[in-house]
Design an enzyme around this catalytic site. Structure first.
Site, PDB file in Angstrom:
ATOM      1  N   ASN A 137       0.907  -1.426  -0.028  1.00 57.48           N
ATOM      2  CA  ASN A 137       0.301  -0.088   0.032  1.00 57.48           C
ATOM      3  C   ASN A 137       0.783   1.217   0.114  1.00 57.48           C
ATOM      4  OD1 ASN A 137      -2.518   1.342  -0.145  1.00 57.48           O
ATOM      5  ND2 ASN A 137      -3.178   0.800   2.105  1.00 57.48           N
ATOM      6  N   HIS A 139     -14.556  -4.935  10.664  1.00 59.83           N
ATOM      7  CA  HIS A 139     -14.341  -3.702  10.997  1.00 59.83           C
ATOM      8  C   HIS A 139     -15.428  -2.674  11.358  1.00 59.83           C
ATOM      9  CE1 HIS A 139      -9.726  -3.540   9.407  1.00 59.83           C
ATOM     10  NE2 HIS A 139     -10.116  -4.451  10.028  1.00 59.83           N
ATOM     11  N   ARG A 141     -13.848  -5.733  14.955  1.00 62.83           N
ATOM     12  CA  ARG A 141     -13.119  -5.059  15.683  1.00 62.83           C
ATOM     13  C   ARG A 141     -13.577  -3.820  15.723  1.00 62.83           C
ATOM     14  NH1 ARG A 141      -7.833  -2.347  12.344  1.00 62.83           N
ATOM     15  NH2 ARG A 141      -9.490  -0.749  11.851  1.00 62.83           N
ATOM     16  N   TYR A 158      -7.471   7.116  13.454  1.00 59.83           N
ATOM     17  CA  TYR A 158      -7.256   5.815  12.573  1.00 59.83           C
ATOM     18  C   TYR A 158      -8.346   4.965  12.713  1.00 59.83           C
ATOM     19  CZ  TYR A 158      -5.965   1.151  11.481  1.00 59.83           C
ATOM     20  OH  TYR A 158      -6.331  -0.246  11.171  1.00 59.83           O
ATOM     21  N   ASP A 200      -7.443  -2.089  17.495  1.00 61.45           N
ATOM     22  CA  ASP A 200      -6.113  -1.804  16.777  1.00 61.45           C
ATOM     23  C   ASP A 200      -5.631  -0.362  17.315  1.00 61.45           C
ATOM     24  OD1 ASP A 200      -3.948  -1.432  15.305  1.00 61.45           O
ATOM     25  OD2 ASP A 200      -4.849  -2.046  13.358  1.00 61.45           O
ATOM     26  N   HIS A 246      -2.862   0.784  16.658  1.00 64.38           N
ATOM     27  CA  HIS A 246      -1.811   1.205  15.436  1.00 64.38           C
ATOM     28  C   HIS A 246      -0.515   1.750  15.496  1.00 64.38           C
ATOM     29  CE1 HIS A 246      -2.076   2.490  10.861  1.00 64.38           C
ATOM     30  NE2 HIS A 246      -2.758   0.991  11.045  1.00 64.38           N
ATOM     31  N   GLU A 298      -4.306  -4.662  19.316  1.00 59.98           N
ATOM     32  CA  GLU A 298      -3.146  -4.882  18.375  1.00 59.98           C
ATOM     33  C   GLU A 298      -2.214  -3.799  18.295  1.00 59.98           C
ATOM     34  OE1 GLU A 298      -5.462  -5.513  14.518  1.00 59.98           O
ATOM     35  OE2 GLU A 298      -3.616  -4.849  13.320  1.00 59.98           O
ATOM     36  N   GLU A 355       1.592  -7.089  11.304  1.00 57.45           N
ATOM     37  CA  GLU A 355       1.188  -6.682   9.795  1.00 57.45           C
ATOM     38  C   GLU A 355       2.314  -6.180   9.074  1.00 57.45           C
ATOM     39  OE1 GLU A 355      -2.462  -4.599  10.734  1.00 57.45           O
ATOM     40  OE2 GLU A 355      -1.356  -2.828  10.182  1.00 57.45           O
ATOM     41  N   ARG A 370       0.492 -11.576  13.118  1.00 62.68           N
ATOM     42  CA  ARG A 370      -0.428 -11.011  11.935  1.00 62.68           C
ATOM     43  C   ARG A 370       0.422 -11.140  10.632  1.00 62.68           C
ATOM     44  NH1 ARG A 370      -4.761  -8.795  12.057  1.00 62.68           N
ATOM     45  NH2 ARG A 370      -4.168  -6.652  10.902  1.00 62.68           N
ATOM     46  N   HIS A 406      -3.284 -10.436   8.817  1.00 67.22           N
ATOM     47  CA  HIS A 406      -3.686  -9.369   8.166  1.00 67.22           C
ATOM     48  C   HIS A 406      -4.455  -9.417   6.881  1.00 67.22           C
ATOM     49  CE1 HIS A 406      -2.086  -5.165   6.547  1.00 67.22           C
ATOM     50  NE2 HIS A 406      -3.368  -4.990   7.183  1.00 67.22           N
ATOM     51  N   GLU A 447      -8.253 -11.746   9.473  1.00 63.60           N
ATOM     52  CA  GLU A 447      -9.197 -10.540   9.370  1.00 63.60           C
ATOM     53  C   GLU A 447      -9.616 -10.433   8.230  1.00 63.60           C
ATOM     54  OE1 GLU A 447      -6.295  -7.134   8.996  1.00 63.60           O
ATOM     55  OE2 GLU A 447      -7.822  -5.671   9.379  1.00 63.60           O
ATOM     56  N   TRP A 504       1.478   6.569  12.113  1.00 62.63           N
ATOM     57  CA  TRP A 504       0.167   6.804  11.722  1.00 62.63           C
ATOM     58  C   TRP A 504      -0.502   5.320  11.955  1.00 62.63           C
ATOM     59  CZ3 TRP A 504      -1.953   3.467   7.957  1.00 62.63           C
ATOM     60  CH2 TRP A 504      -3.497   3.860   7.859  1.00 62.63           C
TER      61      TRP A 504
HETATM   62  C1  GCO Z   1      -5.187  -3.511   9.858  1.00 62.32           C
HETATM   63  C2  GCO Z   1      -4.432  -2.405   9.282  1.00 62.32           C
HETATM   64  C3  GCO Z   1      -4.725  -1.671   8.140  1.00 62.32           C
HETATM   65  C4  GCO Z   1      -3.567  -0.924   7.712  1.00 62.32           C
HETATM   66  C5  GCO Z   1      -3.736  -0.797   6.417  1.00 62.32           C
HETATM   67  C6  GCO Z   1      -2.190  -0.241   5.746  1.00 62.32           C
HETATM   68  O1  GCO Z   1      -5.274  -3.958  11.142  1.00 62.32           O
HETATM   69  O2  GCO Z   1      -6.180  -3.983   9.116  1.00 62.32           O
HETATM   70  O3  GCO Z   1      -3.723  -1.840  10.688  1.00 62.32           O
HETATM   71  O4  GCO Z   1      -5.777  -0.890   8.471  1.00 62.32           O
HETATM   72  O5  GCO Z   1      -3.510   0.379   8.275  1.00 62.32           O
HETATM   73  O6  GCO Z   1      -3.741  -2.260   5.715  1.00 62.32           O
HETATM   74  O7  GCO Z   1      -2.094  -0.198   4.196  1.00 62.32           O
HETATM   75 MG    MG Z   2      -3.610  -3.306  12.031  1.00 59.71          MG
END
Ligand code: GCO
Ligand code: MG
Length: 402
Positions: free
Chosen positions: A37, A122, A147, A159, A210, A212, A236, A262, A283, A312, A339, A402
């Site tokens: 990504n 989500h 989630r 986020y 999450d 993040h 997470e 991830e 993950r 992930h 996920e 982020w």
């Molecule tokens: C999740 C992840 C995603 C990432 C995204 C980045 O737990 O699914 O944190 O939301 O931010 O895949 O490319």
């Molecule tokens: Mg994540």
């Protein structure tokens, strides 16, 4: 069975995807996801400029040898670009093997260890009430594991809070969106969200969250402790896992289960986390951690330490990756959860697939190989569009994860 050609297909049916298609002399072809990504073209170039020429003439059946050849042979080991490229080749070769033996991939991986794959979706909202409604919506759609992410009072964006109800896409065209962060505001707010969710939905649904990568270890310890009464399935990425040892501090203070991985690309990125039992779920994903071949190695290490998998599966991992992940999930003994973020209709039309979702669980289907195809004509109608993940700053302007 010689490889005669391979091509990299970049398309943007709502978001960018990089797909490798490997062709063999007898007409069987295989697909692998190579999407990274926000840095898609780096992997596309790594593949088409450097890897594809090495594949021509190789025996498609020699999956392990090809993996080692691309990993050790490059000298520059690991890293997301390299490992996503290797992952794509690896998945494509497993796909070819399955098709040529007329067997779904999970049968080649030892057969099914379970009947179905538990997935989580989500739910998010701009505030507590909206998040409660979103969780209810997911329950109605059959999800047993959800989630929950919510906007935080005082912060303009957070986020995980999407614009629509079932699709969430953080990457934006042309320039990275900016978001703002306050760990203090987050830490004060987050227990109130989960208190409310448990009150509303009772003890049964699995709730996940999450962070993040945004807290320090001691902050993460505090949040984990404050969430214990609401028995999360997992918390997470509470802190960046670059320093794997930092999870010792979190672990000392809380029994909230932890999930990480991830952004790991290799077994070496999570070795300490696993071997010291600093996490409960790993993950790592097919696409970003070297494909089925390497993911199995990570899962096998994790099994010894009672760490389970929780791969992930955000929308930036293409249906080709989702299909491969589901075969892996069905077969691997220490599977935990998968996920699953629904792809858009445009994406699904480009990637017709055999996997199915029903009542919160999934199955990869019985098609030979991975069971996901690409409609190249349709893909060509959606050319690549540059897009970036958001950047994040603290309220005083300091750059933050982020
Ligand atoms: C999740 C992840 C995603 C990432 C995204 C980045 O737990 O699914 O944190 O939301 O931010 O895949 O490319
Ligand atoms: Mg994540």
């Amino acid at each position: 069975m010689k490889i005669v050609d391979a091509k990299v297909i970049v398309c943007c049916p709502g978001r960018n995807f990089v797909t490798l298609k490997v062709m063999t002399e007898d007409g069987v072809y295989g697909l692998g996801d190579a999407t990274l990504n926000g840095r898609e073209l780096a992997v596309a170039s790594y593949l088409s400029d450097h890897v594809v020429p090495l594949l021509i003439g190789r025996d498609a059946r020699r999956i392990e040898d090809t993996w080692q050849y691309l990993y050790k042979g490059a000298y520059w080991q690991r890293g997301p670009v390299t490992m996503s490229a290797i992952a794509a080749v690896d998945a494509a070769l497993w796909d070819i093997k399955g098709k040529s033996l007329n067997a779904p991939l999970y049968q080649l991986l030892g057969g099914a260890s379970r009947e179905t794959v538990l997935v989580y979706g989500h739910a998010s909202g701009v505030g507590i009430e909206e998040t409660v409604q979103a969780v209810a919506q997911y329950q109605k759609a059959g999800y047993k594991a959800i989630r929950a992410q919510s906007g935080i009072p005082g912060l303009p964006s957070t986020y995980g809070v999407g614009r629509g109800s079932f699709y969430y896409e953080p990457a934006e065209k042309n320039a990275p969106p900016q978001s703002r962060w306050s760990s203090e505001a987050y830490m004060n707010f987050i227990p109130t969200l989960f208190a409310r969710l448990r009150k509303e939905f009772g003890p049964e649904p699995h709730l996940l969250h999450d962070v993040h990568h945004r807290l320090t270890p001691i902050e993460a310890a505090r949040v984990g402790k404050s969430l214990e009464p609401y028995h999360l399935f997992w918390m997470e990425d509470p802190t960046p896992a670059e320093l794997q040892e930092s999870f010792r501090l979190i672990r000392r203070h809380t029994t909230t289960p932890l999930a990480v991985g991830e952004v790991c690309n290799s077994i070496f990125d999570c070795q300490t986390l696993i071997q010291e039992q600093l996490i409960d779920y790993i993950r790592t994903a097919v696409v970003h951690s070297g494909g089925i071949t390497h993911l199995r190695r990570i899962a096998n290490l994790a099994e010894i330490y009672q760490v389970r998998t929780g791969s992930h599966g955000a929308t930036d991992l293409s249906p080709v990756c989702m299909g491969a992940a589901l075969h892996f999930d069905l077969s691997v003994h220490n599977f935990g959860i998968q996920e699953y973020m629904k792809h858009t209709d445009e994406t699904n039309a480009v990637f017709p697939h055999a996997y199915q979702f029903e009542h919160g669980i999934m199955h990869p289907g019985e098609k030979p190989g991975i069971g996901v195809d690409i409609n190249e004509e349709l893909a060509a109608k959606y050319p690549y569009q540059r897009a970036y993940l958001p950047v994040n700053r603290r309220l005083d302007g300091t750059m933050h994860n982020w």
